[in-house]
Design an enzyme around this catalytic site. Structure first.
Site, short mmCIF file in Angstrom:
data_model
loop_
_atom_site.label_atom_id
_atom_site.label_comp_id
_atom_site.label_asym_id
_atom_site.label_seq_id
_atom_site.Cartn_x
_atom_site.Cartn_y
_atom_site.Cartn_z
N TYR A 175 0.86 -1.18 0.00
CA TYR A 175 0.00 0.00 0.00
C TYR A 175 0.90 1.24 0.00
O TYR A 175 2.13 1.14 0.09
CB TYR A 175 -0.96 -0.03 1.20
CG TYR A 175 -1.97 -1.17 1.09
CD1 TYR A 175 -2.74 -1.33 -0.06
CD2 TYR A 175 -2.15 -2.07 2.14
CE1 TYR A 175 -3.66 -2.38 -0.17
CE2 TYR A 175 -3.06 -3.12 2.03
CZ TYR A 175 -3.81 -3.27 0.87
OH TYR A 175 -4.72 -4.31 0.76
N ARG A 297 -0.26 -17.65 13.35
CA ARG A 297 -1.33 -18.67 13.46
C ARG A 297 -1.11 -19.51 14.71
O ARG A 297 -1.11 -20.73 14.70
CB ARG A 297 -1.40 -19.53 12.18
CG ARG A 297 -2.79 -20.13 11.97
CD ARG A 297 -3.01 -20.60 10.55
NE ARG A 297 -2.05 -21.57 10.11
CZ ARG A 297 -2.09 -22.87 10.44
NH1 ARG A 297 -3.05 -23.34 11.22
NH2 ARG A 297 -1.17 -23.69 10.01
N ARG A 320 -6.53 -15.52 12.20
CA ARG A 320 -7.22 -16.79 12.02
C ARG A 320 -7.55 -17.52 13.33
O ARG A 320 -8.69 -17.99 13.49
CB ARG A 320 -6.43 -17.68 11.05
CG ARG A 320 -6.51 -17.15 9.61
CD ARG A 320 -5.57 -17.87 8.67
NE ARG A 320 -4.17 -17.57 8.94
CZ ARG A 320 -3.14 -18.11 8.29
NH1 ARG A 320 -3.36 -19.00 7.35
NH2 ARG A 320 -1.91 -17.76 8.58
N CYS A 343 -7.58 -23.47 14.67
CA CYS A 343 -7.59 -23.15 13.24
C CYS A 343 -6.88 -24.26 12.47
O CYS A 343 -5.87 -24.78 12.93
CB CYS A 343 -6.86 -21.82 13.07
SG CYS A 343 -6.41 -21.44 11.39
#
Ligand code: ADP
Ligand code: SF4
Length: 686
Positions: A175, A297, A320, A343
């Site tokens: 970005y 994670r 997640r 997850c």
């Protein structure tokens, strides 16, 4: 019950600039497919995470100006007072549960092409859109820099008004702020380009603007990638970014760190393990005195503690793990480790954002349905009758139905033909790289231990007559599906007629039970997801000469929405699998396959000893139809209802089967069903 004292460190408060988080569980910004379009859904979903004990809960990326517009990917916005009102619904829910609310201010640049607002995005240069669309950005001039600072200031003040506690500058993921940072994207020759000092100017100015606007009461965070997105001697290269980081290390109140590559940060469990980001980020804490958070994670409590004790991070970042289990912190705090819904790293949650629809999750069927349907990840409504339910089939659909029905208090019989629970997840998790799929079964099996009203029978294949002998009130059929061997699929609506001897035709079901082809093998993929590539790679590594033939123009095209497409294709190339795209199969005589080009229909031949058909699945629904006939002929005794759910109704994702199981269980004795869908979300503008 309380937690093991080894985990105390996870519950220590931490000061972040002028605010303090109650613990180290930090839900980082993550997309949800909701954004400004679905504020009620968003507020309720994030509120439940706060209820589940997260110390900090962030929104998704939040646009500061209409020229930063990423639709059809939903994003939050802080453009006006209607946005302030929408966000306030969320921050109030977070504060009620003792969480801090964070907002990630985002200016895209050429990464988004403002398809909705039609305002030209600003960027370092006039660059082509990153996602491949035929639009370019506008090169920023002096006035644009002044405007950008003002937009950040206005958005920060609105964020304060909306009740946020932490305000971000989003400075990675290609970005705008990241494009100014990187020497491989910043080619300017003014005071914003060239030297590290110049390239860091825009980020420094942005942090100053945020601090000046709201820094007395709100913490200023920066999301940043500390590596160069390259490898050097098999290690992540960090030299250039480390030099940049030195310029800014002490400026914000905290750092939210992720590897530069989405493939690492957001890699599926097929390619990336818990904590694999560490080598990309581990120097950051040595260079700043400010708190650091990073994702990985993380679902193992020991790993979380280890990360903090070894000085990699101060807070455990999670996207997640917080989706799969919004109550993860609370369960750890209460020592209920066996209740954690881990997850599985499938990234189905990410497909909502990619496809422009609300989030969904394989492990947590309630995510995204908190407001629309009133579902909660932990609590279910009590049973409304003394009915008994027979669930036939213990794949993801049957397991979740039995689990949620059991929690509601119904008497449940779960009958499974095989000698193990799990259905497709048990089988698929034995394939290479899919071992985490088994967590779908493990969590539910563990929960059955607490539900004496759920009786589980293995080795129990039921016929229609067996079913009626049980004399239950409700029957739910979750008998799954099997892979087709006849070529029928997305591009062959009629089976392929000439397919030679059946012993040369294989399906994923054969492979999963150990019936394997040899020699020259064609894996024919008309399915477009992981199964074809997983089998092709496995057979090639097992000694076959595999050619992957697909009607698609890439391997695993659905993986573009889960982020695993590039890694999948790379793995096939590295394994030495030949690939032929945009070709359909016309016939096979046992030695040669006739292919036809999807564009020109031109025919070509390929030698093959065997074909593995990965095309479509056939619902196993004969039991359903037999029982339906008996009911219609008045021979079904006291049976009140019969339903089919999951893959035996309409084969789809594992997530769809889990969802179908939960939906069945919550709608038993409640006919509201699809009425919930009329509860559509809106953003009330001023
Ligand atoms: P889903 O994804 O819809 O849950 P699966 O294929 O994963 O479907 O699981 C279906 C399960 O149903 C399998 O474990 C299979 O052994 C079981 N099954 C199929 N037919 C019967 C039957 N007649 N009686 C009991 N179990 C059955
Ligand atoms: Fe994890 Fe898959 Fe759920 Fe995403 S969809 S949170 S990756 S289990």
């Amino acid at each position: 019950m309380t937690h093991d004292h080894r985990f105390d460190i996870l519950f220590n408060p931490l000061k972040i600039g002028p605010v303090t988080t109650k613990n180290r569980f930090y839900q980082v910004p993550h997309c949800t497919g909701m954004g400004w379009q679905r504020p009620n859904m968003l507020a309720e979903m994030r509120g439940i995470k706060a209820e589940g004990g997260w110390g900090v809960v962030n929104t998704e990326y939040c646009s500061i100006h209409p020229s930063s517009d990423d639709l059809p990917h939903s994003y939050a916005s802080l453009w006006d007072q209607s946005d302030v009102r929408a966000h306030r619904m969320m921050t109030e829910k977070l504060h009620k549960n003792g969480a801090l609310a964070g907002v990630e201010l985002w200016y895209s640049g050429a990464n988004a092409s403002s398809l909705y607002t039609r305002e030209a995005p600003l960027d370092v240069n006039s660059r082509p859109n990153w996602k491949g669309l035929p639009y370019q950005s506008r090169k920023m001039d002096k006035q644009d820099f002044r405007d950008l600072r003002q937009w950040f200031r206005d958005a920060a003040l609105r964020a304060k008004d909306a009740g946020f506690d932490i305000v971000y500058a989003y400075a990675n993921h290609h970005y705008l702020l990241n494009n100014f940072q990187r020497s491989d994207t910043n080619d300017r020759d003014d005071e914003y380009g060239g030297s590290v000092q110049n390239r860091s100017r825009l980020l420094r100015e942005t942090i100053e603007v945020l601090k000046d606007a709201v820094g007395e009461t709100m913490a200023v965070a920066v999301r940043f990638s500390p590596d160069d997105d390259k490898m050097k001697n098999n290690k992540p290269a960090v030299e250039e970014t480390r030099e940049f980081f030195m310029q800014v290390a002490e400026l914000p109140d905290m750092w939210d760190i992720t590897p530069a590559s989405w493939d690492i940060e957001l890699g599926t469990s097929r390619f990336v393990n818990e904590g694999d980001s560490e080598p990309y980020i581990n120097y950051v804490k040595q260079m700043t005195s400010k708190p650091v958070v990073a994702v990985g994670r993380f679902t193992s409590t020991d790993t979380m503690v280890d990360q903090i004790k070894r000085g990699i991070v101060d807070m455990i970042g999670a996207a997640r793990p917080s989706i799969a289990d919004p109550f993860l912190p609370k369960k750890i705090q209460e020592g209920r480790y066996e209740d954690i819904r881990e997850c599985i790293g499938c990234n189905i949650c990410y497909t909502g954002d990619q496809l422009g629809v609300p989030i969904r999750c394989t492990q947590n069927p309630t995510i995204g349905e908190e407001w629309r349907r009133g579902w909660h990840p932990e609590y279910v409504p009590e049973k409304k009758s003394e009915s008994s339910v027979l669930v036939i089939g213990a794949g993801p659909a049957g397991l979740e139905a039995a689990h949620a029905l059991g929690k509601r208090g119904y008497k449940v019989i779960l009958s499974e033909a095989r000698n193990e629970l799990g259905g497709r997840v048990a089988q698929e998790s034995r394939l290479p790289s899919l071992s985490e799929w088994i967590r779908v079964k493990d969590y539910r099996e563990q929960q059955f231990l607490k539900l004496p009203n759920v009786e589980v029978y293995l080795d129990s294949h039921l016929s229609a007559e067996d079913v009626l002998l049980t004399e239950v009130d409700h029957i739910v059929i979750a008998t799954g599906a099997k892979w087709r061997a006849d070529g029928f699929g997305r591009n062959n609506a009629i089976c392929i007629e000439n397919l030679g001897a059946s012993e040369q035709i294989f399906t994923p079901d054969d492979i999963m039970v150990g019936r394997l082809p040899q020699g020259k093998v064609i894996v024919f993929d008309d399915d477009y997801y992981y199964m074809g590539p997983v089998i092709a790679e496995m057979l090639q590594k097992g000694g076959c000469q595999v050619t992957f033939v697909s009607t698609s123009n890439m391997a695993c095209s659905f993986g573009s929405y889960t982020s695993e497409q590039p890694s999948t294709q790379k793995a096939l190339i590295n394994a030495g699998v030949q690939m032929i795209f945009s070709q359909n199969i016309q016939a096979y005589d046992g030695a040669n396959i006739e292919l036809s080009c999807m564009y020109t229909e031109r025919a070509s031949m390929l030698k093959a000893d065997a074909i593995v058909m990965v095309t479509a699945r056939l619902p196993i629904d004969d039991l359903y139809y037999q029982l339906q006939d008996l009911i219609e002929n008045g021979k079904a005794g006291s049976t009140q209802s019969i339903r089919r759910i999951g893959d035996c109704e309409a084969p789809a994702l594992i997530a769809s089967a889990v969802y179908a199981g939960r939906k069945y269980a919550l709608e038993l004795d409640d006919s509201s069903g699809t009425n919930y869908l009329v509860r559509r979300d809106v953003n009330f503008s001023s």
